[in-house]
Motif scaffolding. Structure first.
Motif, short mmCIF file in Angstrom:
data_model
loop_
_atom_site.label_atom_id
_atom_site.label_comp_id
_atom_site.label_asym_id
_atom_site.label_seq_id
_atom_site.Cartn_x
_atom_site.Cartn_y
_atom_site.Cartn_z
N ARG A 61 0.84 -1.19 0.00
CA ARG A 61 0.00 0.00 0.00
C ARG A 61 0.88 1.24 0.00
O ARG A 61 1.69 1.44 0.91
N MET A 62 0.73 2.07 -1.01
CA MET A 62 1.37 3.38 -1.06
C MET A 62 0.27 4.43 -0.90
O MET A 62 -0.68 4.48 -1.71
N ILE A 63 0.38 5.24 0.14
CA ILE A 63 -0.66 6.22 0.45
C ILE A 63 -0.02 7.60 0.57
O ILE A 63 0.88 7.80 1.40
N GLY A 64 -0.45 8.53 -0.24
CA GLY A 64 0.09 9.88 -0.20
C GLY A 64 -0.91 10.84 0.41
O GLY A 64 -2.12 10.76 0.13
N ILE A 65 -0.44 11.74 1.25
CA ILE A 65 -1.31 12.76 1.84
C ILE A 65 -1.23 14.00 0.95
O ILE A 65 -0.23 14.72 0.93
N ASN A 66 -2.28 14.22 0.20
CA ASN A 66 -2.39 15.37 -0.69
C ASN A 66 -3.15 16.47 0.06
O ASN A 66 -2.97 16.63 1.26
N THR A 67 -3.98 17.23 -0.60
CA THR A 67 -4.70 18.34 0.04
C THR A 67 -5.87 18.77 -0.83
O THR A 67 -5.81 18.63 -2.06
N GLU A 68 -6.91 19.31 -0.20
CA GLU A 68 -7.98 19.92 -0.97
C GLU A 68 -7.47 21.10 -1.79
O GLU A 68 -8.04 21.45 -2.83
N CYS A 69 -6.37 21.71 -1.33
CA CYS A 69 -5.83 22.90 -2.01
C CYS A 69 -5.40 22.61 -3.44
O CYS A 69 -5.36 23.53 -4.27
N SER A 70 -5.07 21.35 -3.74
CA SER A 70 -4.63 21.03 -5.10
C SER A 70 -5.77 21.13 -6.11
O SER A 70 -5.52 21.16 -7.31
N MET A 71 -7.02 21.18 -5.62
CA MET A 71 -8.17 21.37 -6.50
C MET A 71 -8.66 22.81 -6.50
O MET A 71 -9.65 23.13 -7.15
N GLN A 72 -7.98 23.67 -5.76
CA GLN A 72 -8.41 25.05 -5.63
C GLN A 72 -7.37 25.98 -6.26
O GLN A 72 -6.22 25.60 -6.47
N SER A 73 -7.78 27.19 -6.54
CA SER A 73 -6.88 28.18 -7.16
C SER A 73 -6.93 29.48 -6.37
O SER A 73 -7.00 30.56 -6.94
N PHE A 74 -6.88 29.35 -5.06
CA PHE A 74 -7.01 30.53 -4.21
C PHE A 74 -5.68 31.27 -4.08
O PHE A 74 -4.60 30.70 -4.26
#
Length: 253
Positions: free
Chosen positions: A139-152
């Motif tokens: 299992r490879m699990i990366g912690i991304n972010t909601e920010c990667s879908m935002q352009s704030f």
């Protein structure tokens, strides 16, 4: 139906951080032995190790710079002196910096986010996936972010690094899926952690008003999804980007 990680070993990078500590505790609670990675905070790592060992699980601490391939490979060597394998890798570490507008953001902040999001993911794969391939499981699990879908405003360096990480994880999922290794990402929102509880900053009305569930998530809710994706219950999920943000971002189809 229970999440059972007995006899498995999990590595969490950035394990002394706000979210990392809860991930370690949760994986151990599910039965996993844990490797607690840290960069500078050895005291917290040692305290966390003692806490996990007291529950009956095995735990070790390991220092490494996850933005450096040699350091990651040395971390691997130390881990394999204590454990036969690493079944679960959680890429949680990230460089912290001050968020500014693009015109004001120092170029080194972009490089730091690239190194700690993209290159960490590459180095962890190079270090730990070959042994997973031999076992036909991992299992490879990366912690991304909601920010990667935002352009704030002021998000540019962080979002750029995490978007690059997304590309690595999606390609890796295709490349190693044949070996029954899953590769997934979790995308937390602005999450309540011990720091908020200490400072009484849990409530953030402006943010919460934009969340369909009208609240912030908790560190435990993030860790719960880590444990799920690490388990056999998620054996047919790979290549996923899973927002854990109360619906603030919703990937489209």
């Amino acid at each position: 139906m229970n999440i059972d990680l007995t006899h498995q070993t999990a590595l969490v990078t950035g394990a002394t951080g706000e979210l990392g500590r809860v991930m370690v505790r949760t994986l151990a609670l599910c039965g996993a032995n844990v490797v607690i990675h840290y960069l500078n905070n050895e005291r917290v790592a040692l305290d966390l190790q003692k806490e996990i060992v007291a529950t009956g699980r095995k735990a070790m601490i390991v220092q490494a710079d996850v933005t450096n391939l040699d350091s990651v490979m040395e971390m691997k060597r130390k881990i394999f002196e204590n454990f036969d394998r690493v079944d679960i890798v959680v890429a949680n570490a990230v460089i912290q910096y001050t968020w500014r507008h693009i015109l004001d953001q120092p170029p080194e902040d972009y490089l730091g986010q690239f190194d700690s999001c993209v290159m960490q993911s590459v180095y962890l794969a190079k270090a730990f996936v070959p042994a997973m391939i031999e076992c036909s499981r991992g299992r490879m699990i990366g912690i991304n972010t909601e920010c990667s879908m935002q352009s704030f405003e002021t998000f540019s360096a962080y979002a750029a690094g995490k978007r690059g990480m997304d590309g690595i994880y999606r390609v890796l999922a295709r490349e190693i899926g044949v070996h029954q290794i899953t590769v997934n990402q979790i995308a937390p929102g602005w999450t309540i952690s011990d720091k908020d509880r200490k400072n009484n900053t849990e409530l953030q009305e402006a943010y919460e008003n934009e969340v369909p569930l009208k609240r912030r998530g908790t560190d435990q809710e993030i860790a719960n999804v880590v444990a799920f994706l690490a388990s056999d219950l998620a054996s047919f999920i790979t290549g996923a980007y899973v927002p854990v943000c109360g619906g603030k971002v919703m990937p489209a189809i």
